[in-house]
Design a protein around this motif. Structure first.
Motif, PDB file in Angstrom:
ATOM      1  N   GLY A   1       0.671  -1.077  -0.032  1.00  0.00           N
ATOM      2  CA  GLY A   1      -0.060   0.022  -0.229  1.00  0.00           C
ATOM      3  C   GLY A   1       0.881   1.298  -0.064  1.00  0.00           C
ATOM      4  O   GLY A   1       0.408   2.349  -0.203  1.00  0.00           O
ATOM      5  N   ASP A   2       2.147   1.212   0.157  1.00  0.00           N
ATOM      6  CA  ASP A   2       3.067   2.281   0.322  1.00  0.00           C
ATOM      7  C   ASP A   2       3.523   2.488  -1.065  1.00  0.00           C
ATOM      8  O   ASP A   2       3.503   1.872  -1.946  1.00  0.00           O
ATOM      9  CB  ASP A   2       4.280   2.039   1.153  1.00  0.00           C
ATOM     10  N   ALA A   3       3.867   3.824  -1.228  1.00  0.00           N
ATOM     11  CA  ALA A   3       4.283   4.230  -2.500  1.00  0.00           C
ATOM     12  C   ALA A   3       5.552   5.274  -2.101  1.00  0.00           C
ATOM     13  O   ALA A   3       5.826   5.866  -1.145  1.00  0.00           O
ATOM     14  CB  ALA A   3       3.237   5.099  -3.339  1.00  0.00           C
ATOM     15  N   ILE A   4       6.479   5.230  -3.045  1.00  0.00           N
ATOM     16  CA  ILE A   4       7.932   5.759  -2.890  1.00  0.00           C
ATOM     17  C   ILE A   4       8.339   6.790  -4.124  1.00  0.00           C
ATOM     18  O   ILE A   4       8.050   5.851  -5.269  1.00  0.00           O
ATOM     19  CB  ILE A   4       9.207   5.045  -2.603  1.00  0.00           C
ATOM     20  N   GLU A   5       8.555   7.793  -3.943  1.00  0.00           N
ATOM     21  CA  GLU A   5       9.077   8.755  -5.294  1.00  0.00           C
ATOM     22  C   GLU A   5      10.507   8.474  -5.519  1.00  0.00           C
ATOM     23  O   GLU A   5      11.399   8.299  -4.240  1.00  0.00           O
ATOM     24  CB  GLU A   5       8.514  10.333  -4.957  1.00  0.00           C
ATOM     25  N   PHE A   6      10.839   8.309  -6.512  1.00  0.00           N
ATOM     26  CA  PHE A   6      12.461   8.158  -6.765  1.00  0.00           C
ATOM     27  C   PHE A   6      12.816   9.041  -8.304  1.00  0.00           C
ATOM     28  O   PHE A   6      11.745   9.171  -9.019  1.00  0.00           O
ATOM     29  CB  PHE A   6      12.872   6.868  -6.667  1.00  0.00           C
ATOM     30  N   ALA A   7      13.857   9.087  -8.404  1.00  0.00           N
ATOM     31  CA  ALA A   7      14.438   9.579  -9.838  1.00  0.00           C
ATOM     32  C   ALA A   7      15.007   8.455 -10.492  1.00  0.00           C
ATOM     33  O   ALA A   7      15.768   7.835 -10.175  1.00  0.00           O
ATOM     34  CB  ALA A   7      15.371  10.626  -9.804  1.00  0.00           C
ATOM     35  N   TYR A   8      14.487   8.298 -11.770  1.00  0.00           N
ATOM     36  CA  TYR A   8      14.689   7.273 -12.669  1.00  0.00           C
ATOM     37  C   TYR A   8      14.359   7.476 -14.180  1.00  0.00           C
ATOM     38  O   TYR A   8      13.165   7.953 -14.359  1.00  0.00           O
ATOM     39  CB  TYR A   8      14.365   5.843 -12.299  1.00  0.00           C
ATOM     40  N   PRO A   9      15.010   7.291 -15.375  1.00  0.00           N
ATOM     41  CA  PRO A   9      16.249   6.825 -15.390  1.00  0.00           C
ATOM     42  C   PRO A   9      17.434   8.007 -15.142  1.00  0.00           C
ATOM     43  O   PRO A   9      18.634   7.598 -14.702  1.00  0.00           O
ATOM     44  CB  PRO A   9      16.481   6.603 -16.723  1.00  0.00           C
ATOM     45  N   GLY A  10      16.992   8.957 -15.099  1.00  0.00           N
ATOM     46  CA  GLY A  10      18.041  10.344 -15.010  1.00  0.00           C
ATOM     47  C   GLY A  10      17.645  10.855 -13.442  1.00  0.00           C
ATOM     48  O   GLY A  10      16.446  10.817 -12.921  1.00  0.00           O
ATOM     49  N   GLU A  11      18.431  11.732 -12.897  1.00  0.00           N
ATOM     50  CA  GLU A  11      18.232  12.513 -11.738  1.00  0.00           C
ATOM     51  C   GLU A  11      17.098  13.437 -11.864  1.00  0.00           C
ATOM     52  O   GLU A  11      16.765  13.989 -10.688  1.00  0.00           O
ATOM     53  CB  GLU A  11      19.677  12.982 -11.279  1.00  0.00           C
ATOM     54  N   HIS A  12      16.555  13.969 -13.154  1.00  0.00           N
ATOM     55  CA  HIS A  12      15.475  14.997 -13.183  1.00  0.00           C
ATOM     56  C   HIS A  12      14.346  14.258 -13.573  1.00  0.00           C
ATOM     57  O   HIS A  12      13.405  14.899 -14.097  1.00  0.00           O
ATOM     58  CB  HIS A  12      15.860  16.025 -14.163  1.00  0.00           C
ATOM     59  N   ASP A  13      14.159  12.828 -13.819  1.00  0.00           N
ATOM     60  CA  ASP A  13      12.874  11.999 -14.217  1.00  0.00           C
ATOM     61  C   ASP A  13      12.415  11.436 -13.024  1.00  0.00           C
ATOM     62  O   ASP A  13      12.849  10.692 -12.278  1.00  0.00           O
ATOM     63  CB  ASP A  13      13.545  11.025 -15.098  1.00  0.00           C
ATOM     64  N   SER A  14      11.287  12.026 -12.591  1.00  0.00           N
ATOM     65  CA  SER A  14      10.372  11.599 -11.464  1.00  0.00           C
ATOM     66  C   SER A  14       9.794  10.300 -11.758  1.00  0.00           C
ATOM     67  O   SER A  14       9.471  10.047 -12.838  1.00  0.00           O
ATOM     68  CB  SER A  14       9.658  12.808 -11.084  1.00  0.00           C
ATOM     69  N   ALA A  15       9.762   9.567 -10.695  1.00  0.00           N
ATOM     70  CA  ALA A  15       9.282   8.255 -11.027  1.00  0.00           C
ATOM     71  C   ALA A  15       8.368   7.923  -9.624  1.00  0.00           C
ATOM     72  O   ALA A  15       8.767   8.405  -8.596  1.00  0.00           O
ATOM     73  CB  ALA A  15      10.135   7.077 -11.284  1.00  0.00           C
TER      74      ALA A  15
END
Length: 177
Positions: free
Chosen positions: A81-95
């Motif tokens: 149920g949790d969600a995590i924001e991260f950067a991928y594939p580049g440092e400015h690409d939000s995922a």
């Protein structure tokens, strides 16, 4: 009172246009205007060719791009149920990584396919939401359920290894259909 002999400009020519130089009046006629426009269009087309060639090469390449392998989280640190924001594939690409339920997790690029607004995880509805225009995406497939988006969210390929989950690539649009 003036007469015709004392007037600086003869009366027959006095129509308020006596100061216009008429010798170069038709230097830009229809034909020369069209030549200039065709030349400008040709210059514009030639200047965009390199970018078009790069785009065509990218679209036509059957080989997949190489993406970095990036650790997102240890599975022991997050709950279903949790969600995590991260950067991928580049440092400015939000995922956005979503741990949907036990042994099921998904990750998508975090930009709505309508106008690139950020997408959020709604734990209660189990949907990805775009607040800008009330777009909704299916968490299992990334396909739009409601709102103006018509294309699915680009999916990030995941791999589980040693109790952690890693981002290993981005699916091409054609692979998601």
């Amino acid at each position: 009172m003036e007469n015709e002999k004392t007037r600086p400009i003869p009366l027959k020519d006095d129509n308020y246009t006596h100061n216009i130089n008429r010798s170069n009046e038709r230097s830009l006629d229809r034909r020369s205007f069209m030549k200039k426009m065709v030349g400008a269009a040709g210059l514009f087309a030639a200047s965009t060719l390199p970018w078009g060639a790069l785009a065509a090469k990218e679209l036509m390449s059957s080989s997949s791009k190489s993406y970095p392998t990036q650790k997102i989280a240890n599975l022991s640190d997050i709950k279903p149920g949790d969600a995590i924001e991260f950067a991928y594939p580049g440092e400015h690409d939000s995922a956005l990584f979503v741990y949907v339920k036990e042994k099921e997790y998904k990750a998508y690029q975090n930009a709505c396919t309508h106008l690139r607004c950020p997408v959020f995880w709604d734990r209660d509805e189990k949907e990805l939401l775009c607040p800008c225009h009330h777009g909704k995406f299916d968490v299992a497939t990334g396909k739009p359920l409601a709102g103006p988006p018509r294309r699915p969210l680009p999916e990030i390929m995941l791999q589980e290894k040693d109790g952690a989950v890693y981002a290993v690539g981005v699916k091409r649009y054609e692979e998601q259909l």
